[in-house]
Design a protein around this motif. Structure first.
Motif, PDB file in Angstrom:
ATOM      1  N   CYS A 140      36.415  38.579  29.824  1.00  0.00           N
ATOM      2  CA  CYS A 140      37.163  37.404  30.057  1.00  0.00           C
ATOM      3  C   CYS A 140      37.017  36.132  28.996  1.00  0.00           C
ATOM      4  O   CYS A 140      38.511  35.523  29.577  1.00  0.00           O
ATOM      5  N   HIS A 141      36.823  35.972  27.891  1.00  0.00           N
ATOM      6  CA  HIS A 141      37.389  35.371  26.724  1.00  0.00           C
ATOM      7  C   HIS A 141      38.091  35.515  26.109  1.00  0.00           C
ATOM      8  O   HIS A 141      38.146  36.148  24.612  1.00  0.00           O
ATOM      9  N   ARG A 262      34.487  29.553  38.788  1.00  0.00           N
ATOM     10  CA  ARG A 262      34.624  29.121  37.768  1.00  0.00           C
ATOM     11  C   ARG A 262      35.670  30.295  36.437  1.00  0.00           C
ATOM     12  O   ARG A 262      35.377  31.520  36.439  1.00  0.00           O
ATOM     13  N   VAL A 263      36.537  29.931  36.088  1.00  0.00           N
ATOM     14  CA  VAL A 263      37.458  30.032  34.572  1.00  0.00           C
ATOM     15  C   VAL A 263      36.723  30.439  33.961  1.00  0.00           C
ATOM     16  O   VAL A 263      36.569  29.524  33.506  1.00  0.00           O
ATOM     17  N   PRO A 265      36.606  29.969  30.347  1.00  0.00           N
ATOM     18  CA  PRO A 265      36.610  29.079  28.978  1.00  0.00           C
ATOM     19  C   PRO A 265      37.169  29.305  27.444  1.00  0.00           C
ATOM     20  O   PRO A 265      36.876  30.412  27.228  1.00  0.00           O
ATOM     21  N   ALA A 266      38.134  28.686  26.433  1.00  0.00           N
ATOM     22  CA  ALA A 266      38.504  29.530  25.182  1.00  0.00           C
ATOM     23  C   ALA A 266      36.692  29.052  24.638  1.00  0.00           C
ATOM     24  O   ALA A 266      36.171  27.777  24.642  1.00  0.00           O
ATOM     25  N   ILE A 267      36.165  29.690  23.881  1.00  0.00           N
ATOM     26  CA  ILE A 267      35.339  29.796  22.789  1.00  0.00           C
ATOM     27  C   ILE A 267      35.164  29.801  21.550  1.00  0.00           C
ATOM     28  O   ILE A 267      34.192  29.250  20.646  1.00  0.00           O
ATOM     29  N   MET A 270      32.857  26.658  18.902  1.00  0.00           N
ATOM     30  CA  MET A 270      31.431  26.398  19.460  1.00  0.00           C
ATOM     31  C   MET A 270      30.103  25.397  18.972  1.00  0.00           C
ATOM     32  O   MET A 270      29.185  25.456  19.192  1.00  0.00           O
ATOM     33  N   LYS A 318      29.665  22.825  33.583  1.00  0.00           N
ATOM     34  CA  LYS A 318      29.252  20.737  34.334  1.00  0.00           C
ATOM     35  C   LYS A 318      27.761  20.762  33.115  1.00  0.00           C
ATOM     36  O   LYS A 318      26.267  20.307  33.486  1.00  0.00           O
TER      37      LYS A 318
HETATM   38  C1  HEC Z   1      33.124  37.329  33.525  1.00  0.00           C
HETATM   39  C2  HEC Z   1      33.530  36.433  32.680  1.00  0.00           C
HETATM   40  C3  HEC Z   1      32.858  36.428  31.705  1.00  0.00           C
HETATM   41  C4  HEC Z   1      32.869  36.986  30.321  1.00  0.00           C
HETATM   42  C5  HEC Z   1      32.387  38.672  31.112  1.00  0.00           C
HETATM   43  C6  HEC Z   1      31.631  36.369  29.616  1.00  0.00           C
HETATM   44  N1  HEC Z   1      31.614  34.924  29.746  1.00  0.00           N
HETATM   45 FE1  HEC Z   1      31.276  33.501  28.933  1.00  0.00          FE
HETATM   46  N2  HEC Z   1      31.405  32.344  30.391  1.00  0.00           N
HETATM   47  C7  HEC Z   1      32.248  32.485  31.863  1.00  0.00           C
HETATM   48  C8  HEC Z   1      32.619  31.221  32.580  1.00  0.00           C
HETATM   49  C9  HEC Z   1      33.284  31.546  33.551  1.00  0.00           C
HETATM   50  C10 HEC Z   1      31.855  30.285  32.004  1.00  0.00           C
HETATM   51  C11 HEC Z   1      31.968  28.696  31.866  1.00  0.00           C
HETATM   52  C12 HEC Z   1      30.439  29.380  32.644  1.00  0.00           C
HETATM   53  C13 HEC Z   1      29.954  27.879  33.316  1.00  0.00           C
HETATM   54  O1  HEC Z   1      29.511  26.713  33.227  1.00  0.00           O
HETATM   55  O2  HEC Z   1      29.736  28.052  34.598  1.00  0.00           O
HETATM   56  C14 HEC Z   1      31.689  30.771  30.238  1.00  0.00           C
HETATM   57  C15 HEC Z   1      31.442  30.038  28.962  1.00  0.00           C
HETATM   58  C16 HEC Z   1      30.823  30.722  27.754  1.00  0.00           C
HETATM   59  C17 HEC Z   1      30.561  29.497  27.039  1.00  0.00           C
HETATM   60  C18 HEC Z   1      30.250  28.474  26.922  1.00  0.00           C
HETATM   61  C19 HEC Z   1      31.954  27.294  26.799  1.00  0.00           C
HETATM   62  C20 HEC Z   1      31.320  26.438  26.718  1.00  0.00           C
HETATM   63  O3  HEC Z   1      32.746  25.650  26.289  1.00  0.00           O
HETATM   64  O4  HEC Z   1      30.838  25.401  26.528  1.00  0.00           O
HETATM   65  C21 HEC Z   1      30.403  30.675  25.900  1.00  0.00           C
HETATM   66  C22 HEC Z   1      29.741  30.262  24.342  1.00  0.00           C
HETATM   67  C23 HEC Z   1      30.730  31.749  26.699  1.00  0.00           C
HETATM   68  N3  HEC Z   1      30.598  31.721  28.192  1.00  0.00           N
HETATM   69  C24 HEC Z   1      30.176  33.138  25.373  1.00  0.00           C
HETATM   70  C25 HEC Z   1      30.879  33.677  26.304  1.00  0.00           C
HETATM   71  C26 HEC Z   1      29.871  35.758  25.504  1.00  0.00           C
HETATM   72  C27 HEC Z   1      28.653  34.966  24.333  1.00  0.00           C
HETATM   73  C28 HEC Z   1      29.955  36.657  26.625  1.00  0.00           C
HETATM   74  C29 HEC Z   1      29.370  37.802  26.593  1.00  0.00           C
HETATM   75  C30 HEC Z   1      27.765  37.924  25.805  1.00  0.00           C
HETATM   76  C31 HEC Z   1      29.773  36.281  27.738  1.00  0.00           C
HETATM   77  N4  HEC Z   1      30.972  34.512  27.698  1.00  0.00           N
HETATM   78  C32 HEC Z   1      30.810  36.714  29.027  1.00  0.00           C
HETATM   79  C33 HEC Z   1      33.417  33.808  31.716  1.00  0.00           C
HETATM   80  C34 HEC Z   1      32.920  34.731  31.126  1.00  0.00           C
END
Ligand code: HEC
Ligand code: HEC
Length: 527
Positions: A140-141, A262-263, A265-267, A270, A318
């Motif tokens: 996703c990211h 929700r798409v 976001p870039a990480i 952090m 949010k």
């Molecule tokens: C299916 C897609 C998906 C997967 C798989 C996923 N993420 Fe995400 N991630 C998102 C989305 C969508 C958000 C925003 C969520 C929200 O605020 O509702 C997010 C938010 C985040 C954020 C916060 C970013 C910010 O700007 O605050 C972090 C850090 C993050 N993810 C890390 C991870 C990590 C580490 C994993 C694996 C364990 C992971 N994500 C797996 C879709 C995904």
């Protein structure tokens, strides 16, 4: 010549870039907050010299904006990585001690290699699902950047989430979740499952799937388009997604359900965001709009399992997560189906009996991911570095910078913070960073609203999206979509969707001549 010897901090809000002006300035309260931080930052930059004040020639001289400093070009301070030779948000902080690199790469492997269904001989990587959204974080990211969002109505969502919940006051049992989850589908649609039969569904008869754990639903987007016309008659095509669920695995979702697309976001950055002092964020908040500038900015108070307390949120779209540990643990549990001590529940609800009865990948601690492995992934996220800016000194970029401040974007997209010292990660501490966000919630009006409250965030409030790296999204992984649901394909489209607290700022933008609108976009693209 050191700056503080010559220019009082409040005059550093000069009206020109080069050479900067020290003419009298009328400060808006919201700007004063920024100026205090900026001036202290400049005073730290010992090599920075002040030019002699000169007569101003700049067309935006009547407007306050901070003098340009070279440090802006490294949004992550000393952690900033160069985008050359590759465009990537997957690089570790530039100033990270070499001895910390193996841990970073171990964390990256855990975020990047597919998790598998339990039981397997590998106990470190099993426990996927039973229902999930993706097998890895970086699906996703992608490369640390944004997720993909389908542009047509026939491709199911993969790297994107749909959250759901029931309306009304959050009931006593759900206070720690911040929402009332749907009784059957929970608070997120998981579009995948560990069932091989489901993965091969096109070749299977529906009744052979009955005893397998079904994915919750396949989600498709129908884009509703309309044309926006500027006062100078230029036109832009805007699109807004409507959700369509197919192959519901657990019966009708029912009326009266709230959804939010929700798409990912870039990480990058952090760990720097984690080290912003809460008091600096609070200082930007004006919850009741006491200064009556139409812009409030509120803190979302959320439950955090790590702190075992309610705490101010800063992660998530949010601001519904307070700590990076909880953000990552929550992602493991809900997106990949991997439980940990901080997020111990599988994504199955009590009504999803086959889902709950699947074997899991529990280790001796009764969760699928040990604290050590969770910490490695948190550490990987923490050390993903922001990228440096491109062409910051270009004349049009500089003009766009002035317009950014002149139209008031910085009232929410707060340019700069200084991180707290860190003993755990000293290289991330005491950095001057330029995320262009206040990490507060703002009501951006009905067009962007998902109408789904989350802890204290209302259905029309969103965290100010950080803008660092925004111009590199497309180059990093081909997905430059913007806003929470990825509806905006360009920076211009993103600005045009701003409403609510940002309406007057948006209107200022709309009434600019095209050349200045383009210059502003070019500046944002250089971040
Ligand atoms: C299916 C897609 C998906 C997967 C798989 C996923 N993420 Fe995400 N991630 C998102 C989305 C969508 C958000 C925003 C969520 C929200 O605020 O509702 C997010 C938010 C985040 C954020 C916060 C970013 C910010 O700007 O605050 C972090 C850090 C993050 N993810 C890390 C991870 C990590 C580490 C994993 C694996 C364990 C992971 N994500 C797996 C879709 C995904
Ligand atoms: C009142 C606060 C506010 C003001 C003023 C404001 N923004 Fe935003 N901006 C936000 C919020 C909140 C979001 C996130 C909205 C969402 O995700 O739906 C956002 C999102 C964005 C995005 C999308 C970033 C991404 O990664 O998705 C861009 C680009 C942007 N703003 C640029 C600007 C520019 C340029 C201006 C000035 C013309 C501006 N904004 C003024 C609050 C504001």
């Amino acid at each position: 010549m050191k700056l503080q010897a010559v220019i009082p901090p409040q005059l550093l809000l000069a009206a020109n870039t080069k050479p900067f002006m020290t003419k009298s300035v009328i400060q808006k309260p919201s700007f004063a907050r920024f100026s205090a931080i900026l001036s202290s930052a400049i005073l730290l930059l010992t090599g920075c010299d002040a030019s002699t004040p000169s007569e101003q020639t700049n067309p935006y001289s009547s407007v306050n904006f901070p003098v340009y400093i070279a440090a802006e070009n490294n949004p992550g301070g000393d952690t900033t990585v160069s985008i050359k030779p590759f465009a990537s948000f997957e690089l570790p902080s530039a100033n990270m001690d070499r001895r910390l690199r193996p841990d970073f790469h171990a964390g990256k492997a855990l975020a990047n290699q597919p998790w598998v269904k339990a039981p397997t001989i590998t106990t470190a990587r099993d426990g996927l699902g039973p229902i999930y959204n993706a097998r890895t974080c970086l699906m996703c990211h992608i490369k640390g950047g944004k997720g993909f969002i389908p542009a047509d109505a026939n491709t199911a969502l993969m790297g994107t989430l749909v959250r759901l919940s029931k309306p009304g006051k959050v009931t006593a049992g759900n206070v720690k979740a911040g929402v009332n989850p749907h009784p059957v589908y929970g608070d997120q649609i998981q579009g995948q499952s560990i069932s091989l039969a489901h993965q091969l569904r096109h070749s299977q008869k529906p009744d052979t799937l009955k005893h397998d754990v079904a994915p919750e639903a396949y989600t498709y987007l129908n884009w509703v388009e309309h044309t926006f016309t500027y006062p100078d008659s230029y036109q832009v095509n805007l699109r807004k997604p409507e959700l369509e669920f197919r192959n519901l695995g657990y019966g009708a979702i029912g009326e009266n359900t709230l959804f939010s697309l929700r798409v990912a976001p870039a990480i990058a950055g952090m760990g720097l965001i984690e080290l912003i002092a809460q008091k600096d964020i609070n200082a930007l908040s004006d919850a009741n709009d006491a200064n009556q500038d139409g812009i409030s900015g509120r803190v979302n108070w959320v439950w955090d399992n790590k702190l075992q307390a309610t705490a101010p949120g800063r992660f998530g779209l949010k601001s519904n997560k307070a700590t990076l540990d909880m953000t990552v643990a929550g992602a493991f549990a809900n997106d990949v189906g991997i439980t940990s001590s901080l997020s111990p529940s599988q994504p199955c609800t009590k009504k999803q009996v086959t889902c709950l009865s699947q074997p899991n990948g529990n280790d001796k601690n009764e969760v699928e991911l040990s604290d050590e492995l969770l910490e490695l992934v948190v550490n990987f996220n923490r050390n993903l570095a922001p990228v440096n800016r491109r062409n910051p000194n270009n004349d049009i970029v500089m003009q766009g910078r002035e317009i950014f401040y002149q139209t008031g974007c910085q009232q929410c997209h707060n340019p700069q913070f200084k991180t707290l010292p860190s003993t755990l990660n000293p290289h991330l501490g005491e950095q001057i960073i330029w995320p262009y966000s206040d990490f507060l919630l703002h009501d951006l009006g009905p067009d962007l609203a998902d109408n789904r409250p989350d802890f204290q965030a209302t259905g029309s409030e969103w965290r100010t999206a950080p803008l660092w790296g925004v111009g590199m999204l497309e180059a990093v992984n081909g997905s430059g979509v913007l806003l929470h649901d990825g509806r905006a394909r360009t920076i211009e489209e993103a600005i045009l969707w701003h409403g609510g607290e940002a309406l007057s700022v948006k209107n200022k933008f709309v009434h600019l001549p095209k050349q200045k609108r383009d210059a502003l976009v070019k500046f944002v693209n250089s971040l």
